[in-house]
Design a protein around this motif. Structure first.
Motif, PDB file in Angstrom:
ATOM      1  N   PHE A  30       0.830  -1.204   0.000  1.00 19.73           N
ATOM      2  CA  PHE A  30       0.000   0.000   0.000  1.00 19.73           C
ATOM      3  C   PHE A  30       0.863   1.252   0.000  1.00 19.73           C
ATOM      4  O   PHE A  30       0.626   2.200  -0.759  1.00 19.73           O
ATOM      5  N   MET A  31       1.885   1.271   0.844  1.00 21.48           N
ATOM      6  CA  MET A  31       2.738   2.450   0.969  1.00 21.48           C
ATOM      7  C   MET A  31       3.520   2.704  -0.309  1.00 21.48           C
ATOM      8  O   MET A  31       3.588   3.839  -0.806  1.00 21.48           O
ATOM      9  N   LEU A  32       4.114   1.650  -0.882  1.00 15.54           N
ATOM     10  CA  LEU A  32       4.937   1.819  -2.076  1.00 15.54           C
ATOM     11  C   LEU A  32       4.103   2.179  -3.303  1.00 15.54           C
ATOM     12  O   LEU A  32       4.635   2.726  -4.268  1.00 15.54           O
ATOM     13  N   SER A  33       2.814   1.875  -3.285  1.00 18.41           N
ATOM     14  CA  SER A  33       1.963   2.223  -4.426  1.00 18.41           C
ATOM     15  C   SER A  33       1.562   3.689  -4.418  1.00 18.41           C
ATOM     16  O   SER A  33       1.032   4.183  -5.412  1.00 18.41           O
ATOM     17  N   LEU A  34       1.820   4.392  -3.332  1.00 23.60           N
ATOM     18  CA  LEU A  34       1.432   5.801  -3.205  1.00 23.60           C
ATOM     19  C   LEU A  34       2.626   6.726  -3.362  1.00 23.60           C
ATOM     20  O   LEU A  34       2.681   7.804  -2.760  1.00 23.60           O
ATOM     21  N   GLN A  35       3.591   6.329  -4.178  1.00 19.50           N
ATOM     22  CA  GLN A  35       4.761   7.160  -4.424  1.00 19.50           C
ATOM     23  C   GLN A  35       4.507   8.145  -5.567  1.00 19.50           C
ATOM     24  O   GLN A  35       3.515   8.049  -6.282  1.00 19.50           O
ATOM     25  N   GLY A  36       5.458   9.047  -5.731  1.00 19.66           N
ATOM     26  CA  GLY A  36       5.402   9.982  -6.836  1.00 19.66           C
ATOM     27  C   GLY A  36       5.818   9.332  -8.139  1.00 19.66           C
ATOM     28  O   GLY A  36       6.180   8.152  -8.179  1.00 19.66           O
ATOM     29  N   PRO A  37       5.791  10.066  -9.238  1.00 16.09           N
ATOM     30  CA  PRO A  37       6.143   9.507 -10.554  1.00 16.09           C
ATOM     31  C   PRO A  37       7.546   8.931 -10.621  1.00 16.09           C
ATOM     32  O   PRO A  37       7.822   8.074 -11.469  1.00 16.09           O
ATOM     33  N   SER A  49       1.794  10.484  -3.978  1.00 17.45           N
ATOM     34  CA  SER A  49       0.784  10.843  -4.970  1.00 17.45           C
ATOM     35  C   SER A  49      -0.031   9.605  -5.303  1.00 17.45           C
ATOM     36  O   SER A  49       0.265   8.497  -4.837  1.00 17.45           O
ATOM     37  N   PHE A  50      -1.059   9.816  -6.120  1.00 21.95           N
ATOM     38  CA  PHE A  50      -1.875   8.702  -6.614  1.00 21.95           C
ATOM     39  C   PHE A  50      -1.536   8.396  -8.081  1.00 21.95           C
ATOM     40  O   PHE A  50      -2.343   7.813  -8.804  1.00 21.95           O
ATOM     41  N   TYR A  51      -0.339   8.768  -8.479  1.00 24.94           N
ATOM     42  CA  TYR A  51       0.068   8.636  -9.878  1.00 24.94           C
ATOM     43  C   TYR A  51       0.017   7.178 -10.332  1.00 24.94           C
ATOM     44  O   TYR A  51      -0.538   6.873 -11.392  1.00 24.94           O
ATOM     45  N   TRP A  52       0.578   6.273  -9.538  1.00 24.20           N
ATOM     46  CA  TRP A  52       0.671   4.878  -9.965  1.00 24.20           C
ATOM     47  C   TRP A  52      -0.684   4.175  -9.931  1.00 24.20           C
ATOM     48  O   TRP A  52      -0.897   3.211 -10.657  1.00 24.20           O
ATOM     49  N   LEU A  53      -1.591   4.662  -9.105  1.00 21.99           N
ATOM     50  CA  LEU A  53      -2.940   4.101  -9.117  1.00 21.99           C
ATOM     51  C   LEU A  53      -3.629   4.396 -10.445  1.00 21.99           C
ATOM     52  O   LEU A  53      -4.380   3.561 -10.969  1.00 21.99           O
ATOM     53  N   GLY A  54      -3.365   5.563 -10.995  1.00 20.24           N
ATOM     54  CA  GLY A  54      -3.919   5.889 -12.308  1.00 20.24           C
ATOM     55  C   GLY A  54      -3.252   5.122 -13.428  1.00 20.24           C
ATOM     56  O   GLY A  54      -3.884   4.811 -14.451  1.00 20.24           O
ATOM     57  N   GLN A  55      -1.962   4.792 -13.253  1.00 18.17           N
ATOM     58  CA  GLN A  55      -1.235   4.062 -14.287  1.00 18.17           C
ATOM     59  C   GLN A  55      -1.740   2.633 -14.467  1.00 18.17           C
ATOM     60  O   GLN A  55      -1.515   2.026 -15.510  1.00 18.17           O
ATOM     61  N   VAL A  56      -2.410   2.108 -13.460  1.00 17.16           N
ATOM     62  CA  VAL A  56      -2.953   0.752 -13.567  1.00 17.16           C
ATOM     63  C   VAL A  56      -3.933   0.650 -14.727  1.00 17.16           C
ATOM     64  O   VAL A  56      -4.022  -0.386 -15.402  1.00 17.16           O
ATOM     65  N   PHE A  57      -4.666   1.736 -15.005  1.00 18.10           N
ATOM     66  CA  PHE A  57      -5.692   1.716 -16.039  1.00 18.10           C
ATOM     67  C   PHE A  57      -5.136   2.062 -17.425  1.00 18.10           C
ATOM     68  O   PHE A  57      -5.901   2.146 -18.389  1.00 18.10           O
TER      69      PHE A  57
END
Length: 269
Positions: A30-37, A49-57
């Motif tokens: 969870f923590m590592l998925s909330l990193q910056g770009p 950031s939530f950058y990587w959560l958006g990259q999943v899609f």
């Protein structure tokens, strides 16, 4: 106040370490998925950031998470509906002894004992010989049902074994036929239990890897897609996917829990 023995604190510390062992990796993801770009796969974290959560899609270098999730979702829903239907019908049948019931019972649960690799390999070969492996969900349905139906069947046996038949007898005395008795008396009483069976069978199918690996062909479900990308996706997008799928699983459990509470409250009124 009575003083607690030293063994209490030792066991409490051991239990705390056990909980940390269970949930520590999940919290780390969870923590590592909330990193910056500029984030990487290891600590220390680089920004928030939530950058990587958006990259999943987004489209990955190899594969696609969205398509794999859709396949797992559709397959899980179909498995859930089929498992509930088969287990309810089997549970109703096994309320009375009949010739061959023992053999059918052991044949049903045998797939829980046979190695899953052998089961999925046999199903894959059978569907290929019969020419039925034209879509990704055909042999997948067969493989997953050998895993989910025995669990659902055993649960339904327990539900019907403690079911009071006097309600059905009263309905029949009032002129209700078998279908009306089941739909208006039996089904509402077991509906809350069916929610549990449904969420269990959906989860078993949604997370299944071994039985799917030999029957899916070129179309991966989400567990297979994640496994295939572990050697190609070298960014926190993989961790972000783990975060989203975990939240999705928790959401399903929460929905089933609140639905169970609501139905139980309605039945008590």
């Amino acid at each position: 106040m009575k003083k607690r023995p030293l063994s209490f604190y030792a066991l409490a510390a051991f239990f705390g370490l056990f909980v940390l062992f269970l949930y520590g990796p999940m919290i780390t993801i969870f923590m590592l998925s909330l990193q910056g770009p500029e984030g990487t796969l290891t600590f220390p974290m680089r920004g928030f950031s939530f950058y990587w959560l958006g990259q999943v899609f987004q489209e990955q270098r190899v594969g696609n998470f969205v398509d794999a999730f859709q396949r797992s979702l559709v397959l899980g829903v179909l498995i859930m509906l089929l498992s509930i239907t088969v287990s309810v019908l089997a549970g109703l049948a096994f309320r009375h002894r009949f010739k061959g019931s023992g053999a059918i019972f052991y044949l049903t649960i045998a797939s829980l004992i046979v190695p899953s690799v052998l089961v999925s390999l046999g199903i894959g070969i059978t569907f290929q010989v019969l020419g039925l492996q034209t879509e990704w969900f055909t042999s997948g349905l067969g493989a997953h049902l050998t895993w989910t139906v025995p669990f659902a069947f055993l649960i339904m046996l327990g539900i019907f074994n403690r079911f009071n038949p006097s309600c059905e007898e009263a309905a029949r005395d009032l002129g209700a036929n078998d279908f009306k008795t089941f739909w208006e008396i039996v089904f509402p009483l077991i509906f809350a239990s069916l929610l549990g069976v449904g969420i269990l069978t959906f989860t078993l199918s949604y997370d299944e890897f071994t039985r799917t690996s030999l029957v899916s062909g070129q179309y991966n479900t989400l567990p297979l897609e994640i496994f295939g990308m572990t050697t190609n996706v070298t960014s926190p997008a993989l961790y972000a996917l783990g975060t989203l799928t975990t939240l999705f699983s928790f959401s399903m459990i929460a929905i089933a829990f609140f639905a169970f509470q609501f139905i139980s409250k309605q039945q008590r009124q």
